[in-house]
Design an enzyme around this catalytic site. Structure first.
Site, PDB file in Angstrom:
ATOM      1  N   GLU A 151      -2.004   7.340  52.134  1.00 52.31           N
ATOM      2  CA  GLU A 151      -2.819   6.154  51.595  1.00 52.31           C
ATOM      3  C   GLU A 151      -3.950   6.649  50.735  1.00 52.31           C
ATOM      4  O   GLU A 151      -4.898   7.264  51.144  1.00 52.31           O
ATOM      5  CB  GLU A 151      -3.399   5.620  53.121  1.00 52.31           C
ATOM      6  CG  GLU A 151      -2.416   4.998  53.850  1.00 52.31           C
ATOM      7  CD  GLU A 151      -2.035   3.691  53.634  1.00 52.31           C
ATOM      8  OE1 GLU A 151      -2.640   2.913  52.862  1.00 52.31           O
ATOM      9  OE2 GLU A 151      -0.927   3.169  53.949  1.00 52.31           O
TER      10      GLU A 151
ATOM     11  N   CYS B 224     -11.878   2.205  49.352  1.00 52.67           N
ATOM     12  CA  CYS B 224     -10.667   2.588  48.475  1.00 52.67           C
ATOM     13  C   CYS B 224     -10.218   1.219  47.520  1.00 52.67           C
ATOM     14  O   CYS B 224      -9.609   1.382  46.366  1.00 52.67           O
ATOM     15  CB  CYS B 224      -9.744   3.163  49.385  1.00 52.67           C
ATOM     16  SG  CYS B 224      -9.110   1.994  50.612  1.00 52.67           S
TER      17      CYS B 224
END
Ligand code: NAD
Length: 486
Positions: free
Chosen positions: A230, A264
């Site tokens: 991720e 993010c």
């Protein structure tokens, strides 16, 4: 951890690993032995771990909120919505659906296998490693953990060493709520994690930067260990001329400056025409003042930069282009004002690296096609945003680009839906999780076919010599897929 893992393990926080000694060996051996006994497999055991995790979240709410204030100046509300409630919801969902998720999935059959039983069994990988970053240090540690526990794995958790206060709570409190023979928290930064990665795991789930993602994948490759990565990157945000500037400004500002921009999936930069930029700037100023007041520094709703290293990196980015809004900073308080930059060149650092802070550059494009071209010339982003009153524009952006996720006329609210996966593509990562996606990620999908020891007469047609009629019959039977399920 359960605590008996030697140096580098959680009962010994802050200690330096002794060179030459392997600080993780005992812990990992113990967890692997526990997995091999099969004790993590039954649904009752998995549910007990999830209930323990739920109690951890409830009993330690204040401790976690305090730690998040110390690490990131997160307001209790921001901590609740982005860390604690999200984690709790994932636990609750897993508990509610565990039996269902664990069920074998029947598979369709051909005539050749008509009498057999064909199904996919979801079984735990074994010993899994979860490595987390510092920006949502509770959420990004515990949400993957929910999936790993629900899937029946033994787990080694490596929280970020940068979010120190949260790391401490996780290391000291969490093991008390989980079965210590099957679960461990280990501590450390790059050096210790490097040593940890020398060991063989059955799955590695990593959240962090693309740079470290490559290190993780290279280490995993040595053992052929499957990974979820991720990762991050630059998330474009296209704003069409046909839009209401204030609505767009409100939504972009909320999600860019949430957690001081250290998200993010935050919009990283705006792509719009010079005319739309002129309309957006006063609207963005108005949103920032409305959200954080005339002096954002005194706002309880604005976070701080995690540490001096990140602060100095971001301060360097403030020198790119021209400051149109904000731009103030104070190193002693790790404060950077919500900032908008204009006249930014593609070649400047702010457009070359993931910003990960409260800075929003605007880059001018003349058309939707030029924006799409700009996006496609770069690495595939984790998230891509498009704002327009025209659904045709939003759909064109969706159809002609690729990204981990795509959002039209909103920020990253899709993260609140466990029915949607979180994951990147290309440079922004591989794999996905949240809700049932997490359970599936941490489960090996085993193809199973159970046939009968008898029925030999029926099966004889498969054996050589392959006469003409046998060949015809087998070809026909193989071609008849999607028969009814047993
Ligand atoms: P990072 O990659 O520096 O660190 C992540 C983890 O890896 C930490 O636990 C750290 O201790 C460990 N680590 C660091 N260097 C290592 C090395 N050389 N060898 C082994 N392990 C190492 O990331 P970060 O600074 O903690 O977080 C910011 C990054 O994470 C950003 O790029 C952001 O976009 C990304 N991120 C992605 C997601 C997502 O869901 N895709 C979520 C949050 C953050």
């Amino acid at each position: 951890m359960s605590g008996k893992g030697g140096k580098g393990a959680a009962e010994d926080p802050g200690s330096e690993p002794t060179l030459g000694m392997d600080p993780f060996e005992d812990t990992l051996r113990r967890l692997r032995e526990a997995f091999n006994t099969g004790r993590t497999r039954p649904a009752d055991f998995r549910a007990a771990q999830l209930e323990g995790l739920s109690r951890f979240l409830q009993d330690n709410k204040q401790l976690l909120q305090d730690a998040l204030v110390q690490d990131l100046h997160k307001s209790p509300f921001e901590s609740d919505v982005s860390e604690l409630i999200t984690s709790q919801n994932e636990v609750d969902l897993a508990l509610k659906n565990l039996q269902d998720w664990m069920k074998d999935e029947p598979a369709s059959k051909s005539l050749l296998t008509r009498l057999d039983s064909a199904f996919v069994r979801k079984e735990p990988f074994g010993l899994v490693l979860i490595i987390a970053p510092w920006n949502y240090p509770v959420n990004l540690t515990l949400v993957p953990l929910v999936g790993a526990l629900a899937a029946g794995n033994c787990v080694v958790l490596k929280p970020s060493e940068i979010s120190k206060s949260t790391e401490k709570v996780l290391a000291e409190m969490l093991p008390q709520y989980l079965d210590q023979s099957c679960f461990a928290v280990v501590l450390g930064g790059p050096q210790e994690t490097g040593r940890l990665l020398e060991h063989k795991f059955d799955y590695i789930f990593f959240t962090g930067s693309p740079r470290v993602g490559k290190i993780i994948m290279a280490a995993a490759a040595k053992h052929l260990t499957p990974v979820t990565l991720e990762l991050g990157g630059k998330n474009p945000c296209y704003v069409d001329d046909d839009c209401d500037p204030q609505t767009v400004a409100n939504r972009v500002a909320l999600f860019r400056y949430f957690n001081a921009g250290q998200t993010c999936v935050a919009p990283d930069y705006i792509l719009c025409s010079p005319e739309t930029q002129e309309r957006l700037l006063p609207a963005l100023q108005s949103s920032i003042t409305r959200f954080y007041g005339d002096d954002p520094r005194s706002s309880p709703n604005l976070g701080r930069i995690i540490n001096q290293k990140q602060f100095q990196r971001l301060q360097g980015l403030l020198g790119c282009g021209r400051v149109a809004i904000g731009g103030q900073s104070d190193e002693s308080d790790l404060y950077i004002a919500p900032t908008v930059l204009v006249d930014v060149q593609e070649t400047e650092p702010v457009m070359q690296e993931e910003i990960f802070g409260p800075i929003l550059p605007i880059v001018n494009v003349r058309s939707l096609d030029e924006a799409i071209d700009f996006i496609k010339r770069r690495e595939k982003p984790l998230a891509l945003y498009a704002f327009s009153n025209s659904s045709q524009v939003v759909n064109q952006m969706l159809d002609q680009t690729s990204s981990g996720s795509f959002v039209g006329n909103e920020g990253f609210v899709y993260l609140t839906l466990p029915s949607l996966p979180l994951g990147g593509v290309g440079n922004s990562g591989m794999g996905r999780y949240h809700g049932k996606f997490s359970f599936d990620t941490f489960s090996h999908h085993r193809a199973c076919l159970l046939s009968y020891p008898g029925l030999e007469k029926l099966k004889e047609i498969r054996y050589p010599p392959f006469t003409y009629w046998k060949q015809q019959l087998i070809s026909w039977a193989l071609g008849s897929q999607n028969c009814t399920l047993l």
